[in-house]
Design an enzyme around this catalytic site. Structure first.
Site, PDB file in Angstrom:
ATOM      1  CE  LYS A  98      -4.248  -2.538  -1.504  1.00 21.21           C
ATOM      2  NZ  LYS A  98      -2.768  -3.373  -2.115  1.00 21.21           N
TER       3      LYS A  98
ATOM      4  CE1 TYR B 262      -2.937  -7.722   0.904  1.00 21.04           C
ATOM      5  CE2 TYR B 262      -2.817  -5.923   2.369  1.00 21.04           C
ATOM      6  CZ  TYR B 262      -3.056  -6.417   1.330  1.00 21.04           C
ATOM      7  OH  TYR B 262      -3.995  -5.518   0.719  1.00 21.04           O
TER       8      TYR B 262
ATOM      9  CG  ASN C  12      -1.797  -1.600  -4.917  1.00 17.65           C
ATOM     10  OD1 ASN C  12      -2.812  -1.424  -3.750  1.00 17.65           O
ATOM     11  ND2 ASN C  12      -1.919  -2.689  -5.586  1.00 17.65           N
TER      12      ASN C  12
ATOM     13  CG  HIS D 147      -7.727  -6.346  -0.815  1.00 18.13           C
ATOM     14  ND1 HIS D 147      -6.727  -7.344  -1.200  1.00 18.13           N
ATOM     15  CD2 HIS D 147      -8.741  -6.821  -0.450  1.00 18.13           C
ATOM     16  CE1 HIS D 147      -7.254  -8.465  -1.164  1.00 18.13           C
ATOM     17  NE2 HIS D 147      -8.437  -8.338  -0.759  1.00 18.13           N
TER      18      HIS D 147
ATOM     19  CD  GLU E 173      -9.117 -11.644   0.523  1.00 18.13           C
ATOM     20  OE1 GLU E 173     -10.398 -10.435   0.222  1.00 18.13           O
ATOM     21  OE2 GLU E 173      -8.429 -11.588   0.989  1.00 18.13           O
TER      22      GLU E 173
END
Ligand code: ATP
Ligand code: MG
Length: 137
Positions: A9, A49, A112, A115, A126
């Site tokens: 990320k 998302y 965080n 993913h 995905e």
């Protein structure tokens, strides 16, 4: 053999720890079958998302995911989905086990670091979202 989608990320890319995170995967039996660095658009992030669209943090999540470039990867190996989730650690880095990617590189539940797909079926979708066949080897 199983495949899963991993995203480094924007927070982790900004911290310049792409290599350190990739090393966690390679050192733990996962192979990089595909990899690219890219800037997500608002539509990309919203679509990716979409399962969280009704959650209160959706807007912030989308904003965060487009705040800088990300690195998108297909990881391959035995039990790749579960293995990747184990290496990532809990969603909230404060709850993540010592030695996991989120414990070591993430600051907060919104930023965080990584993913990872949460099931083999989601992994398939995905991976198709980000990669064409010829990009995966
Ligand atoms: P990811 O899907 O990014 O791998 P995850 O599967 O561990 O993470 P999810 O429940 O799918 O967690 O949530 C997706 C993302 O939404 C999280 O990684 C986090 O950045 C954000 N998120 C989840 N819960 C919260 C929350 N309570 N507050 C703020 N952000 C959240
Ligand atoms: Mg998730």
């Amino acid at each position: 053999m199983e495949s899963t989608l991993s995203i480094i990320k924007p927070d982790a890319v900004a911290k310049n720890v792409i290599g350190k995170i990739v090393d966690r995967f390679e050192s733990n039996g996962l192979r990089i079958a595909a990899m690219k660095k890219m800037q997500l658009s608002v539509d990309d992030a919203k679509a990716f998302y979409i399962v969280h669209a009704s959650r209160p943090f959706y807007g912030e999540l989308v904003k965060f995911m487009i705040s800088g470039p990300v690195v998108v990867m297909v990881l391959e190996g035995e039990n790749a989905v579960a293995k990747n989730r184990e290496l990532m650690g809990a969603t909230n880095p404060k709850e993540a086990l010592k030695g996991t990617i989120r414990a070591d590189f993430a600051e907060s539940i919104d930023a965080n670091a990584v993913h990872g797909s949460d099931s083999a079926e989601n992994a398939k979708n995905e991976i198709e979202f980000f990669f064409s066949r010829r990009e995966i080897n």
